[in-house]
Design a protein around this motif. Sequence first.
Motif, short mmCIF file in Angstrom:
data_model
loop_
_atom_site.label_atom_id
_atom_site.label_comp_id
_atom_site.label_asym_id
_atom_site.label_seq_id
_atom_site.Cartn_x
_atom_site.Cartn_y
_atom_site.Cartn_z
N GLN A 118 -6.11 34.56 74.75
CA GLN A 118 -5.30 33.42 75.13
C GLN A 118 -5.45 32.24 74.17
OE1 GLN A 118 -2.97 33.68 77.53
NE2 GLN A 118 -3.67 35.81 77.51
N SER A 119 -6.19 32.43 73.08
CA SER A 119 -6.25 31.39 72.06
C SER A 119 -4.83 31.09 71.57
CB SER A 119 -7.11 31.86 70.88
OG SER A 119 -8.43 32.09 71.28
N LYS A 120 -4.59 29.87 71.20
CA LYS A 120 -3.24 29.44 70.84
C LYS A 120 -2.95 29.62 69.36
CE LYS A 120 -2.25 28.28 75.02
NZ LYS A 120 -1.34 29.14 75.82
N VAL A 121 -1.74 30.05 69.08
CA VAL A 121 -1.26 30.24 67.72
C VAL A 121 0.05 29.48 67.55
CG1 VAL A 121 -0.32 31.94 66.09
CG2 VAL A 121 -2.34 32.51 67.46
N THR A 122 0.20 28.80 66.43
CA THR A 122 1.45 28.14 66.10
C THR A 122 2.23 29.00 65.11
OG1 THR A 122 0.49 25.95 66.40
CG2 THR A 122 2.54 26.07 65.16
N VAL A 123 3.45 29.34 65.47
CA VAL A 123 4.36 30.09 64.59
C VAL A 123 5.43 29.12 64.13
CG1 VAL A 123 5.95 32.03 64.43
CG2 VAL A 123 3.89 32.23 65.83
N ALA A 124 5.62 29.03 62.82
CA ALA A 124 6.48 27.98 62.27
C ALA A 124 7.40 28.51 61.19
CB ALA A 124 5.64 26.84 61.71
N LYS A 125 8.52 27.79 61.02
CA LYS A 125 9.48 28.09 59.96
C LYS A 125 9.92 26.80 59.30
CE LYS A 125 13.84 28.91 60.95
NZ LYS A 125 15.09 29.58 61.39
N VAL A 126 9.89 26.78 57.98
CA VAL A 126 10.46 25.68 57.20
C VAL A 126 11.47 26.31 56.25
CG1 VAL A 126 10.05 23.86 55.50
CG2 VAL A 126 8.40 24.24 57.36
N GLN A 127 12.67 25.75 56.24
CA GLN A 127 13.77 26.31 55.46
C GLN A 127 14.39 25.20 54.62
OE1 GLN A 127 16.86 28.24 57.93
NE2 GLN A 127 16.19 30.11 56.92
N VAL A 128 14.64 25.51 53.35
CA VAL A 128 15.23 24.52 52.44
C VAL A 128 16.41 25.15 51.73
CG1 VAL A 128 14.83 22.94 50.52
CG2 VAL A 128 12.95 23.48 52.09
N GLY A 129 17.54 24.46 51.74
CA GLY A 129 18.70 24.86 50.96
C GLY A 129 18.81 23.98 49.74
N LEU A 130 18.83 24.59 48.56
CA LEU A 130 18.86 23.85 47.30
C LEU A 130 20.11 24.20 46.51
CD1 LEU A 130 15.80 25.41 47.59
CD2 LEU A 130 15.25 23.57 46.01
N LEU A 131 20.52 23.29 45.65
CA LEU A 131 21.56 23.61 44.70
C LEU A 131 21.10 24.77 43.84
CD1 LEU A 131 22.57 20.01 43.54
CD2 LEU A 131 23.86 21.51 45.08
N ALA A 132 21.98 25.70 43.57
CA ALA A 132 21.61 26.90 42.82
C ALA A 132 21.27 26.61 41.36
CB ALA A 132 22.73 27.93 42.90
N SER A 133 21.51 25.39 40.92
CA SER A 133 21.12 25.02 39.56
C SER A 133 19.60 24.93 39.41
CB SER A 133 21.77 23.70 39.15
OG SER A 133 21.60 22.71 40.15
N ALA A 134 18.87 25.03 40.50
CA ALA A 134 17.41 25.04 40.45
C ALA A 134 16.93 26.44 40.05
CB ALA A 134 16.82 24.64 41.80
N ARG A 135 17.34 26.90 38.88
CA ARG A 135 17.06 28.27 38.45
C ARG A 135 15.58 28.51 38.21
NH1 ARG A 135 21.04 31.06 40.45
NH2 ARG A 135 23.07 30.48 39.62
N SER A 136 14.86 27.47 37.79
CA SER A 136 13.43 27.68 37.53
C SER A 136 12.69 28.01 38.83
CB SER A 136 12.82 26.44 36.86
OG SER A 136 12.94 25.30 37.69
N LEU A 137 13.22 27.56 39.96
CA LEU A 137 12.61 27.91 41.25
C LEU A 137 12.70 29.41 41.49
CD1 LEU A 137 11.37 27.20 44.01
CD2 LEU A 137 13.69 26.80 44.84
N GLN A 138 13.86 30.00 41.19
CA GLN A 138 13.99 31.44 41.35
C GLN A 138 12.99 32.17 40.46
OE1 GLN A 138 18.29 31.23 40.56
NE2 GLN A 138 18.57 32.61 42.31
N ALA A 139 12.78 31.68 39.24
CA ALA A 139 11.81 32.30 38.34
C ALA A 139 10.40 32.19 38.93
CB ALA A 139 11.87 31.64 36.97
N ASP A 140 10.08 31.03 39.50
CA ASP A 140 8.77 30.84 40.13
C ASP A 140 8.56 31.84 41.26
OD1 ASP A 140 8.17 28.75 38.44
OD2 ASP A 140 8.62 27.18 39.90
N LEU A 141 9.56 32.00 42.11
CA LEU A 141 9.43 32.89 43.26
C LEU A 141 9.35 34.35 42.82
CD1 LEU A 141 11.92 31.17 45.73
CD2 LEU A 141 9.43 31.02 45.72
#
Length: 216
Positions: free
Chosen positions: A37-60
Amino acid sequence: LPFLWGGGGSLLSLLVLVTIGGILVQAFRNSGIFNWQSKVTVAKVQVGLLASARSLQADLNRLALESDTNSAEGLTRLLQETTISLLRHPEYWVYGSAKQEVVSFDRSEEAFNAMLIAERSKQSAETSSNAPSVRTDLEDPSEYIVVTILAAANKTGLPALPAIRTAADIRQALTTIGAISADNLLAVEVIWEPQSTLYTLTATDVVAVYPELVRI
């Protein structure tokens, strides 16, 4: 002793999405006697970016190839580097959302998987509608990239996330979820699309597939 409810990671490089991560439950290894019965936090963070952030795709893509998802330390590094990559690109942020729920440990896998399946089902629709075989030279390049971070932590390991309304809220949400320590992190999954420039994610796609995203 640690209790495991799954693990591993994947790189789906030929599809419109890439999923990396794994599920590692440590059974609150510093808490002494295990309690379902210990508590767990389940979370989601979502970000929509302009697709010109191509270096982010390379990082991922790099993280997908290099991350060790078989240890708490590897998962923590994956989470930290993903949030750092996103924090480096505030000029590209257009949409955001954050949610979390607190459940008992015996429901944590179910809650995490429900959130994960809901996100993967969105990508399934995009995969079938944007297959490389149907792309033509007349199609526009991608307009947006959507990155989703899912995490589970023991209750004390993740403070409340803000409701997303502004870029400052996105920064706070990313900083908060990225700060989960290896001792507290139970699960993490990172999903993004498009992974390839062969696919498109238009403004219409974002609104239809990700209705929870708020334009900042």
